[in-house]
Design a protein around this motif. Structure first.
Motif, PDB file in Angstrom:
ATOM      1  N   GLU A 263       0.801  -1.217   0.000  1.00 16.71           N
ATOM      2  CA  GLU A 263       0.000   0.000   0.000  1.00 16.71           C
ATOM      3  C   GLU A 263       0.842   1.279   0.000  1.00 16.71           C
ATOM      4  O   GLU A 263       0.401   2.313  -0.506  1.00 16.71           O
TER       5      GLU A 263
ATOM      6  N   LYS B  78      -4.948  -1.162  -6.785  1.00 15.29           N
ATOM      7  CA  LYS B  78      -4.691  -1.154  -5.347  1.00 15.29           C
ATOM      8  C   LYS B  78      -6.017  -1.140  -4.581  1.00 15.29           C
ATOM      9  O   LYS B  78      -7.050  -0.727  -5.096  1.00 15.29           O
ATOM     10  N   ARG B  79      -5.948  -1.532  -3.344  1.00 12.25           N
ATOM     11  CA  ARG B  79      -7.159  -1.690  -2.533  1.00 12.25           C
ATOM     12  C   ARG B  79      -7.858  -0.353  -2.296  1.00 12.25           C
ATOM     13  O   ARG B  79      -7.223   0.694  -2.207  1.00 12.25           O
TER      14      ARG B  79
ATOM     15  N   VAL C  51      -9.773   2.161   0.209  1.00  9.82           N
ATOM     16  CA  VAL C  51      -9.520   2.501   1.605  1.00  9.82           C
ATOM     17  C   VAL C  51     -10.799   3.107   2.186  1.00  9.82           C
ATOM     18  O   VAL C  51     -11.302   4.111   1.694  1.00  9.82           O
TER      19      VAL C  51
ATOM     20  N   TRP D 209      -9.231  -1.939   4.522  1.00 10.76           N
ATOM     21  CA  TRP D 209      -8.720  -2.075   3.156  1.00 10.76           C
ATOM     22  C   TRP D 209      -9.570  -3.108   2.426  1.00 10.76           C
ATOM     23  O   TRP D 209      -9.688  -4.255   2.863  1.00 10.76           O
TER      24      TRP D 209
END
Length: 606
Positions: free
Chosen positions: A219, A296-297, A299, A379
């Motif tokens: 991350e 990407k994750r 948030v 996440w």
């Protein structure tokens, strides 16, 4: 201060470009029509029929104000949409120029006997909603041709917000500058703030193969990690004693700095710096997409503003179990051939979390829930990490969207697919209904598949599969034990709410049928010449086709009976105006029930 400085002091906070008389009239007329439509649906108001041929009604508030309007009656749910351009205001029987929504809200509050404190906060929510509507009207809006080329976060920034809740941009707690910076429709990209939290007060939970070190390495860039470590060392702190976690800038400024002051003084919480990646708020306002790397994750961060129904914190008990529940569900999907190979359901797992309990509020009994939900992070997997080459997605809410030219986005999607409307809808319902039905019938488990939580994945604009997110907050299981739940860890059962079958299925009936399909059929019938009754016939067939496919689950079809004649009419506006108001309770408010709705599926199955 010089004269010039005074003249430019409002440079970044001047609303005149958005607040203009022409759009104000349109925005208020539309909002008045929505208020009347939804309050009539929730049986808060009972208009009188004036002319059956033209579907004209009149509503007298008893304070000298009356409204006359035409409606478009719908075949199901007793719903009728007030036509904005037909709306006429009468004062003491004489037609006058339609005043703004405040006039209607005042009459509504008086007629319903809304308490003064509730009415006062309702006016603030309406004011914030009007502010947001003005900015959306003034901003450049994308055409359907442009939307077809956009990703899901760009599309989300164009959406008008919740179709059912009348003050759908309430956002109590935001200043005007907060609105400009953090509202989803403003589509601002910015880095998140990061803090270091001592492991004595921070709790990390992750999937079995996702420890904290791996998560942070994925991350945060190496440069960010080194920078944060240097800041901790400069304070004489041991890096290995701390977890890095992002915080929403609003939450840091308005909540954390004061409420966690003792922890900051003791250096158990340490402000670090902004990260390198830019993020953009989703429609849910507290969840962010990574714009620099969409794979990407996501948030998800608490932000203690009151919006649509609740304070947007993160309940610690759900934060702690999120990875374990995600693990169980992802494993069940991976081991279920129907979900894995046929429907190819996408569950966006909440794979890692950090929670920090408030040292005082967490120990108090009966404290308002918002005070227990101040500091945490979730996440969540990004849909981009799950889609195949050539796939793209839209939130279900986008299927109810109208573009800059007033044309429905759905119409353009179907045209781009090359399918007929009937063919596309049949495939759409197969994609949406089958995995939801299977999770319900086989596992006794429900999500809340409303327009924000469910995403339609398409290939060549043809429905391909369903993606579900934010399912931990709304996940519920059946109270009666079934074998497929034997593998559910006991600590999850203790947190998840166990419900009887007729209540459990409300998450599909209200979350999908009422909150999505009720509005989707308006688009189809009013703009695409597709009858509401034909759509619901297809919904019925999708349920029947599934049940024929899995006759071994027949006992579950009766326990979770989606064809029962009636189901409760849940009310979202009634609970705010009459039932709960704005009181700070220990538990989140639940939807109110006004009466029973006739089930379209039962009516058509006769």
């Amino acid at each position: 201060m010089t004269t010039l400085a005074k003249a430019t002091a409002f440079e970044n906070l001047n609303p005149l470009a958005a607040y203009n008389p022409e759009s104000w009239q349109r925005i208020n007329r539309d909002l008045c029509a929505k208020v009347l439509s939804e309050c009539i649906y929730e049986e808060l108001l009972q208009p009188q029929l004036v002319d059956a041929d033209t579907h004209t009604y009149q509503l007298d508030f008893g304070d000298g104000n009356s409204y006359r309007f035409q409606v478009k009656p719908r075949a199901f749910f007793g719903f009728m949409r007030v036509i904005p351009d037909s709306l006429v205001q009468l004062q003491d029987g004489e037609e006058v120029a339609l005043e703004d929504a405040y006039c209607l809200l005042g009459s509504l509050n008086a007629a319903l006997g809304v308490k003064a404190d509730t009415a006062a906060y309702a006016i603030r929510e309406f004011s914030n909603t009007l502010l947001g509507d003005c900015h959306q009207m003034a901003a450049p809006r994308l055409t359907n041709a442009e939307l077809l080329k956009s990703d899901e976060i760009q599309i989300e920034s164009q959406l008008i917000a919740h179709p059912w809740i009348i003050a759908n941009k309430g956002r109590l707690g935001f200043s005007y500058s907060d609105y400009l910076q953090f509202a989803p429709e403003m589509a601002q990209e910015a880095p998140l703030l990061w803090i270091g939290v001592n492991k004595e007060v921070a709790q990390y939970n992750g999937l079995s193969d996702l420890d904290y070190e791996r998560l942070i390495n994925e991350e945060l860039s190496e440069q960010d990690r080194n920078h944060f470590a240097g800041l901790l060392r400069d304070l004489g702190l041991a890096v290995e004693d701390y977890l890095y976690m992002p915080v929403h800038p609003w939450q840091w400024n308005n909540e954390i700095v004061s409420l966690f002051c003792r922890e900051i003084v003791a250096r158990r919480i340490v402000p670090l710096d902004a990260g390198s990646d830019n993020y953009q708020a989703q429609q849910s306002i507290r969840t962010f997409s990574n714009r620099d790397n969409p794979r990407k994750r996501y948030v998800k961060l608490p932000i203690s503003i009151l919006n649509t129904s609740v304070y947007r914190g993160l309940p610690p008990e759900r934060v702690r179990i999120a990875p374990a529940l995600s693990q169980w569900l992802l494993d069940e999907v991976a081991n279920d051939p129907f979900l894995r190979d046929e429907t190819r359901l996408i569950l966006l797992g909440e794979v890692a979390t950090i929670n920090v309990d408030h040292p005082i509020y967490s120990k108090m009994q009966g404290v308002p829930y918002q005070f227990r939900e101040k500091l945490a992070v979730v996440w969540r997997e990004s849909v981009h990490s799950k889609m195949d080459e050539g796939e793209h997605c839209v939130p279900l809410a986008a299927l109810m969207h109208y573009d800059a030219n007033g044309e429905p986005f759905l119409k353009s999607i179907i045209a781009a697919s090359g399918m007929t409307t009937a063919e596309w809808l049949q495939q759409f319902l197969k994609v949406v209904m089958e995995p939801l039905l299977h999770v319900l019938y086989k596992y006794g488990f429900v999500f809340s598949p409303h327009g924000q939580n469910a995403m339609l994945v398409m290939k060549g604009f043809k429905p391909s599969r369903l993606a579900v997110k934010d399912f931990v907050d709304d996940a519920n299981i059946c109270v009666d034990p079934i074998p497929e739940q034997d593998s559910l860890p006991e600590e999850l059962e203790d947190i998840l709410e166990s419900l009887e079958g007729p209540i459990l299925i409300q998450w599909i009936q209200s979350g999908l049928f009422v909150c999505v399909f009720r509005y989707l059929t308006e688009v189809l019938e009013d703009h695409m010449d597709y009858r509401e009754v034909d759509f619901w016939q297809q919904v019925l067939e999708s349920v029947q086709n599934y049940q024929k496919r899995f006759p071994e689950l027949e006992d579950r079809f009766a326990a979770f009976d989606l064809l029962r004649p009636v189901f409760p009419k849940l009310c979202l506006n009634r609970v705010r105006l009459l039932d709960k108001g704005y009181q700070d309770d220990a538990e989140r408010p639940s939807a109110a029930v006004s009466s029973m709705l006739e089930n379209p599926l039962a009516l058509l199955a006769k």
